[in-house]
Structure formats: C-alpha cells, structure tokens
Design a protein around this motif. Structure first.
Motif, PDB file in Angstrom:
ATOM      1  N   LEU A  17       0.853  -1.182   0.000  1.00  0.00           N
ATOM      2  CA  LEU A  17       0.000   0.000   0.000  1.00  0.00           C
ATOM      3  C   LEU A  17       0.886   1.227   0.000  1.00  0.00           C
ATOM      4  O   LEU A  17       1.648   1.459   0.939  1.00  0.00           O
ATOM      5  N   SER A  18       0.801   2.016  -1.072  1.00  0.00           N
ATOM      6  CA  SER A  18       1.607   3.225  -1.206  1.00  0.00           C
ATOM      7  C   SER A  18       0.696   4.417  -1.417  1.00  0.00           C
ATOM      8  O   SER A  18      -0.374   4.310  -2.020  1.00  0.00           O
ATOM      9  N   SER A  19       1.131   5.573  -0.934  1.00  0.00           N
ATOM     10  CA  SER A  19       0.329   6.783  -1.103  1.00  0.00           C
ATOM     11  C   SER A  19       1.219   8.010  -0.986  1.00  0.00           C
ATOM     12  O   SER A  19       2.349   7.939  -0.504  1.00  0.00           O
ATOM     13  N   ALA A  20       0.692   9.134  -1.440  1.00  0.00           N
ATOM     14  CA  ALA A  20       1.393  10.414  -1.322  1.00  0.00           C
ATOM     15  C   ALA A  20       0.387  11.533  -1.475  1.00  0.00           C
ATOM     16  O   ALA A  20      -0.650  11.373  -2.137  1.00  0.00           O
ATOM     17  N   TYR A  21       0.689  12.659  -0.873  1.00  0.00           N
ATOM     18  CA  TYR A  21      -0.161  13.847  -0.994  1.00  0.00           C
ATOM     19  C   TYR A  21       0.729  15.036  -1.337  1.00  0.00           C
ATOM     20  O   TYR A  21       1.707  15.316  -0.642  1.00  0.00           O
ATOM     21  N   ILE A  22       0.392  15.705  -2.430  1.00  0.00           N
ATOM     22  CA  ILE A  22       1.154  16.868  -2.874  1.00  0.00           C
ATOM     23  C   ILE A  22       0.200  18.051  -2.927  1.00  0.00           C
ATOM     24  O   ILE A  22      -0.879  17.964  -3.530  1.00  0.00           O
ATOM     25  N   THR A  23       0.559  19.148  -2.325  1.00  0.00           N
ATOM     26  CA  THR A  23      -0.318  20.303  -2.296  1.00  0.00           C
ATOM     27  C   THR A  23       0.362  21.516  -2.946  1.00  0.00           C
ATOM     28  O   THR A  23       1.556  21.743  -2.795  1.00  0.00           O
ATOM     29  N   LYS A  24      -0.426  22.224  -3.731  1.00  0.00           N
ATOM     30  CA  LYS A  24      -0.007  23.474  -4.380  1.00  0.00           C
ATOM     31  C   LYS A  24       1.271  23.298  -5.187  1.00  0.00           C
ATOM     32  O   LYS A  24       2.308  23.916  -4.901  1.00  0.00           O
ATOM     33  N   ILE A  25       1.201  22.457  -6.243  1.00  0.00           N
ATOM     34  CA  ILE A  25       2.351  22.267  -7.125  1.00  0.00           C
ATOM     35  C   ILE A  25       2.294  23.285  -8.265  1.00  0.00           C
ATOM     36  O   ILE A  25       2.451  22.963  -9.434  1.00  0.00           O
ATOM     37  N   GLN A  26       2.072  24.534  -7.885  1.00  0.00           N
ATOM     38  CA  GLN A  26       1.890  25.596  -8.866  1.00  0.00           C
ATOM     39  C   GLN A  26       3.166  25.853  -9.656  1.00  0.00           C
ATOM     40  O   GLN A  26       3.116  26.249 -10.819  1.00  0.00           O
ATOM     41  N   TYR A  27       4.332  25.599  -9.060  1.00  0.00           N
ATOM     42  CA  TYR A  27       5.587  25.848  -9.764  1.00  0.00           C
ATOM     43  C   TYR A  27       5.823  24.837 -10.871  1.00  0.00           C
ATOM     44  O   TYR A  27       6.687  25.037 -11.735  1.00  0.00           O
ATOM     45  N   ILE A  28       5.031  23.751 -10.916  1.00  0.00           N
ATOM     46  CA  ILE A  28       5.151  22.767 -11.993  1.00  0.00           C
ATOM     47  C   ILE A  28       4.051  22.953 -13.025  1.00  0.00           C
ATOM     48  O   ILE A  28       4.299  22.964 -14.232  1.00  0.00           O
ATOM     49  N   THR A  29       2.823  23.103 -12.601  1.00  0.00           N
ATOM     50  CA  THR A  29       1.678  23.128 -13.509  1.00  0.00           C
ATOM     51  C   THR A  29       1.213  24.524 -13.892  1.00  0.00           C
ATOM     52  O   THR A  29       0.373  24.660 -14.779  1.00  0.00           O
ATOM     53  N   ASP A  30       1.707  25.564 -13.221  1.00  0.00           N
ATOM     54  CA  ASP A  30       1.237  26.931 -13.397  1.00  0.00           C
ATOM     55  C   ASP A  30      -0.199  27.101 -12.913  1.00  0.00           C
ATOM     56  O   ASP A  30      -0.847  28.106 -13.192  1.00  0.00           O
ATOM     57  N   TYR A  31      -0.711  26.101 -12.182  1.00  0.00           N
ATOM     58  CA  TYR A  31      -2.033  26.188 -11.564  1.00  0.00           C
ATOM     59  C   TYR A  31      -1.901  25.781 -10.098  1.00  0.00           C
ATOM     60  O   TYR A  31      -1.062  24.937  -9.754  1.00  0.00           O
ATOM     61  N   PRO A  32      -2.719  26.363  -9.218  1.00  0.00           N
ATOM     62  CA  PRO A  32      -2.665  25.970  -7.804  1.00  0.00           C
ATOM     63  C   PRO A  32      -3.339  24.610  -7.584  1.00  0.00           C
ATOM     64  O   PRO A  32      -4.481  24.509  -7.138  1.00  0.00           O
ATOM     65  N   VAL A  33      -2.618  23.551  -7.889  1.00  0.00           N
ATOM     66  CA  VAL A  33      -3.170  22.204  -7.893  1.00  0.00           C
ATOM     67  C   VAL A  33      -2.676  21.425  -6.676  1.00  0.00           C
ATOM     68  O   VAL A  33      -1.513  21.522  -6.279  1.00  0.00           O
ATOM     69  N   SER A  34      -3.570  20.641  -6.094  1.00  0.00           N
ATOM     70  CA  SER A  34      -3.179  19.670  -5.084  1.00  0.00           C
ATOM     71  C   SER A  34      -3.585  18.284  -5.580  1.00  0.00           C
ATOM     72  O   SER A  34      -4.580  18.134  -6.299  1.00  0.00           O
ATOM     73  N   ALA A  35      -2.813  17.266  -5.203  1.00  0.00           N
ATOM     74  CA  ALA A  35      -3.053  15.917  -5.713  1.00  0.00           C
ATOM     75  C   ALA A  35      -2.850  14.891  -4.602  1.00  0.00           C
ATOM     76  O   ALA A  35      -1.970  15.044  -3.755  1.00  0.00           O
ATOM     77  N   PHE A  36      -3.650  13.845  -4.654  1.00  0.00           N
ATOM     78  CA  PHE A  36      -3.530  12.728  -3.720  1.00  0.00           C
ATOM     79  C   PHE A  36      -3.460  11.432  -4.523  1.00  0.00           C
ATOM     80  O   PHE A  36      -4.240  11.216  -5.447  1.00  0.00           O
ATOM     81  N   PHE A  37      -2.499  10.565  -4.175  1.00  0.00           N
ATOM     82  CA  PHE A  37      -2.307   9.296  -4.859  1.00  0.00           C
ATOM     83  C   PHE A  37      -2.440   8.151  -3.852  1.00  0.00           C
ATOM     84  O   PHE A  37      -1.983   8.261  -2.719  1.00  0.00           O
ATOM     85  N   MET A  38      -3.010   7.051  -4.301  1.00  0.00           N
ATOM     86  CA  MET A  38      -3.066   5.843  -3.484  1.00  0.00           C
ATOM     87  C   MET A  38      -2.992   4.628  -4.397  1.00  0.00           C
ATOM     88  O   MET A  38      -3.645   4.587  -5.447  1.00  0.00           O
ATOM     89  N   LYS A  39      -2.197   3.631  -3.979  1.00  0.00           N
ATOM     90  CA  LYS A  39      -1.951   2.478  -4.846  1.00  0.00           C
ATOM     91  C   LYS A  39      -1.847   1.195  -4.026  1.00  0.00           C
ATOM     92  O   LYS A  39      -0.751   0.795  -3.626  1.00  0.00           O
ATOM     93  N   PRO A  40      -2.957   0.513  -3.768  1.00  0.00           N
ATOM     94  CA  PRO A  40      -2.893  -0.808  -3.134  1.00  0.00           C
ATOM     95  C   PRO A  40      -2.634  -1.895  -4.178  1.00  0.00           C
ATOM     96  O   PRO A  40      -3.072  -1.790  -5.328  1.00  0.00           O
ATOM     97  N   ILE A  41      -1.923  -2.952  -3.773  1.00  0.00           N
ATOM     98  CA  ILE A  41      -1.597  -4.043  -4.678  1.00  0.00           C
ATOM     99  C   ILE A  41      -1.549  -5.357  -3.911  1.00  0.00           C
ATOM    100  O   ILE A  41      -1.057  -5.403  -2.782  1.00  0.00           O
ATOM    101  N   VAL A  42      -2.076  -6.416  -4.524  1.00  0.00           N
ATOM    102  CA  VAL A  42      -2.035  -7.757  -3.952  1.00  0.00           C
ATOM    103  C   VAL A  42      -1.589  -8.714  -5.052  1.00  0.00           C
ATOM    104  O   VAL A  42      -2.193  -8.760  -6.128  1.00  0.00           O
ATOM    105  N   GLU A  43      -0.515  -9.477  -4.792  1.00  0.00           N
ATOM    106  CA  GLU A  43      -0.054 -10.527  -5.697  1.00  0.00           C
ATOM    107  C   GLU A  43      -0.050 -11.837  -4.926  1.00  0.00           C
ATOM    108  O   GLU A  43       0.490 -11.899  -3.827  1.00  0.00           O
TER     109      GLU A  43
END
Length: 242
Positions: A17-43
C-alpha cells in the motif's frame, strides 16, 4: 478456509500500500493544484499467480484569477493472471488482464484551450499488459522497475517507474511475521485518460509522482499431506536387539 487453501497452493502472498499527498504544485503546472495518490496491490502466487492492483489519483484546483475550478478523481483497476520466472537474483513477471478506468468530478472554466462547464462521470472497460522486474542486490533491498499499458474504449492508461523496498527486520532476531515487513518508495510517470462520447471532449491526466508506503511478502505454509512434504519426512527403522 477455501481462500486459505487457494493461497496455500500458490504458496506466496505479496501485499503493498503506497500513497502520497502533494499540495499546491503551482511551480510545476502553473495552476494551484493539489493531488492525492493511493496504490494498493495484492499478488498471490509464485511461478503462476494472480494480480489485483488499483491506482487512484485525486486532483483539486481552484484558480480564482483564471476562474478555473476542478475537482476530479481518476481510478484504474487491474486484475489478471501473471507468470513469473526467477533467474538468480532477478524475478521477471509478465501479466495481462482486465482493466477498468473511471473518471469522475466537476470542472468549470478553461484550461489548455478546452472549456469545461459540467460534471464528469466516465467509465471504460478494457485490457492491459504489464512487465515487472525485481532485483535483490542483498536480501534487505529490492529494486523493482515496472511498465504497464492499458487500452479501453476512448481511453488509455500508461504507467512506468521504479520502486525501492527496504526490509529492516529480515536479518534480526524477531517474529517471523515481522521479518517480511518492508518500507517502499518510488517515482513514476502516468497518463490516465478518457473521452466523453456525447461531446467528444478528451480528459487526460498526465503527471509524475512519488509514492511511499509499506510492503509485505509472506511465504504461505503448504497444505497437510502435500506430496513434497511427505517425501521430506524422515523414516525411522527399528534396531534389532542383540
């Protein structure tokens, strides 16, 4: 009980189970964007097995200067069998199966030459193929580059990256359950997209991200009465009395 028997036949279970939260990545996208990622995996399985993996991303943007508001979530579910071949310290895993892409949310305003003013609710089903390589330079570290490509009607999914797992307890005097616990970090790039059938407007999310999380690899016990287990049982012969 039936699930335990099934997993015992495959004899291996990997969970992450992996996750990350990025807030206000305006210096990359030129927009005040926040993003949340989550990635569960079962093998589950050793040479042959099955994969259940999900990738979820949430994007939020509220740009009052350009009157752009976006609240969007994208989900990519992958389920299918795999075949794994181990050569010395390297595991090579190829997989293919069912893919479902869901994109839902609300967008108003204009960005990248496209005007938005409606709710988004799109679901697409299709298939995917993937390739993963695992390399263990030492038994505490595991390096895993991977590539996955999926295609659905009016949509696509592409993900590539590399993950590093660290198992700090594997060489320590501790519980067997704790030995296979690891910490992971990775960096990836992905594209998640779909197109509305009525308006023929594409929605594409292309981004790079990092994830941190936990991994667990467990060797499951063999079933009682297994042939290999029976062959390993020692035989005792009675000594003749003098």
């Amino acid at each position: 009980m039936n699930l335990f028997i099934l997993l015992s036949i495959f004899n291996r279970l990997d969970v992450g189970l992996s996750s990350a939260y990025i807030t206000k990545i305006q210096y990359i996208t030129d927009y005040p964007v926040s993003a949340f990622f989550m990635k569960p995996i079962v093998e589950y399985g050793s040479t042959w097995g099955g994969l259940m993996e999900d990738f979820y991303v949430s994007i939020d943007c509220n740009d009052t200067v350009r009157n752009l508001y976006v609240e969007m979530g994208g989900n990519c579910l992958r389920v299918g069998p795999f075949y794994r071949q181990k050569i010395k310290w390297i595991e090579l895993t190829g997989t293919a199966g069912f893919l479902r892409i869901d994109i839902a949310g609300l967008a108003t305003g204009k960005a990248m030459g496209v005007s938005y003013n409606d709710q988004i609710d799109e679901e697409r089903n299709g298939g995917f193929v993937g390739l993963k390589l695992r390399y263990e330079p030492i038994n505490m570290l595991r390096l895993t580059p991977f590539l996955c490509y999926g295609m659905v009607k009016n949509g696509k999914f592409l993900e590539y990256g590399i993950e590093l797992s660290f198992m700090p307890f594997i060489n320590r005097e501790t519980s067997d359950l704790l030995k296979k616990l690891g910490f992971s970090t990775g960096i990836s790039g992905a594209q998640l997209g779909a197109k509305m059938e009525e308006e023929d407007v594409p929605f594409n999310l292309a981004f790079g991200y990092y994830l941190i999380g936990l991994t667990y690899q467990m060797e499951l016990p063999t079933l009682p009465g297994d042939r290999q287990t029976q062959k390993r049982k020692p035989s005792y012969k009675s000594k003749k009395s003098k």
